[in-house]
Design an enzyme around this catalytic site. Structure first.
Site, short mmCIF file in Angstrom:
data_model
loop_
_atom_site.label_atom_id
_atom_site.label_comp_id
_atom_site.label_asym_id
_atom_site.label_seq_id
_atom_site.Cartn_x
_atom_site.Cartn_y
_atom_site.Cartn_z
N ALA B 13 9.11 -8.97 -21.04
CA ALA B 13 9.98 -8.11 -21.85
C ALA B 13 10.48 -6.93 -21.04
O ALA B 13 9.94 -6.62 -19.98
CB ALA B 13 9.20 -7.62 -23.07
N CYS B 14 11.50 -6.28 -21.57
CA CYS B 14 12.06 -5.06 -21.01
C CYS B 14 10.94 -4.06 -20.77
O CYS B 14 10.10 -3.89 -21.64
CB CYS B 14 13.07 -4.49 -22.00
N PRO B 15 10.83 -3.35 -19.67
CA PRO B 15 11.78 -3.26 -18.56
C PRO B 15 11.42 -4.16 -17.38
O PRO B 15 11.94 -3.95 -16.30
CB PRO B 15 11.63 -1.81 -18.15
N MET B 16 10.52 -5.14 -17.58
CA MET B 16 10.00 -5.88 -16.42
C MET B 16 11.04 -6.65 -15.61
O MET B 16 10.96 -6.67 -14.39
CB MET B 16 8.86 -6.82 -16.86
#
Lengths: 160, 75
Positions: B13-16
């Site tokens: 998921a964001c920010p990965m």
């Protein structure tokens, strides 16, 4: 970082798990944008940086009470909404795992890995009776001038 | 399209996705191409913005069954 790099600053005033999570996601994103990122922790936001273990310190009575009543570290923070006496955080952590999002302690770890500068506000540390030994190692310490120094060149400055 | 490096962020998921992409691209040489895989629904907008801000080039992108692929050239 080269001189041309842009700056992002975030003030974390709140001591809620959800708000701290939002702050650290933006900080990590900004670091991936090659921004120089400074996070400035004041008031309840300081609790995000507390060590989980109790630290022996010399304090007055009021400071001791404050210390005992505030959450020790990121893992212990409550939610700003639907906290439900601690059930909310358990539920949100479950959902975070399910969606493979990063929980707050790992977001903090990642931010440090990416070179995000973490600054603790010394004036509010005094008010809340928090001492440097109680906070994570490797922080910087400063006041409003230190923050404004970074924020004046910041393209993105947030207060959470 | 031939990529020099593939960065798989599927399921993350964001920010990965952009954090991983940034880590990978830092280690690359100018002119090399990185392919990023992602299942994050926001990743098209994220990658467009990130690539232009970091002064690299988004050569191509595609989406198939919720899986995004981006080809980024390091400039």
């Amino acid at each position: 970082m080269d001189e041309k790099s842009q700056k992002t600053t975030i003030v974390l005033f709140s001591g809620d798990y959800d708000k701290a999570m939002a702050a650290f996601i933006i900080a990590n994103g900004a670091a991936a944008y090659e921004h120089e990122v400074t996070m400035f922790f004041t008031f309840w936001g300081l609790n995000t940086l507390r060590k989980e273990a109790a630290v022996r310190t010399k304090k007055g009575f009021l400071e001791r009470i404050f210390g005992a009543m505030m959450p020790r570290g990121a893992e212990k923070l409550g939610l700003s909404k639907l906290n439900m006496a601690g059930m909310g955080p358990q539920m949100i952590k479950h959902v975070i795992r399910k969606h493979k999002a990063l929980p707050l302690p790992q977001l903090i770890e990642l931010a440090r890995e990416q070179g995000v500068k973490l600054v603790a506000c010394t004036m509010t540390m005094d008010l809340l009776g928090l001492q440097q030994e109680e906070l994570l190692d490797g922080l910087e310490y400063g006041g409003v001038a230190a923050y404004l120094g970074d924020a004046s060149d910041g393209k993105v400055n947030l207060f959470i | 399209m031939k990529a020099d490096i593939i960065v798989d962020t599927k399921g993350l998921a964001c920010p990965m996705p952009i954090v991983k992409a940034r880590k990978a691209i830092t280690a690359m040489k100018t002119g090399q191409v990185m392919e990023v895989l992602s299942t994050d629904k926001g990743s098209l907008n994220d990658f467009r913005a990130w690539v232009s801000q970091t002064k690299n080039e988004l050569i191509a992108h595609e989406e198939q069954n919720g899986e995004y692929r981006f080809w980024v050239r390091k400039l």
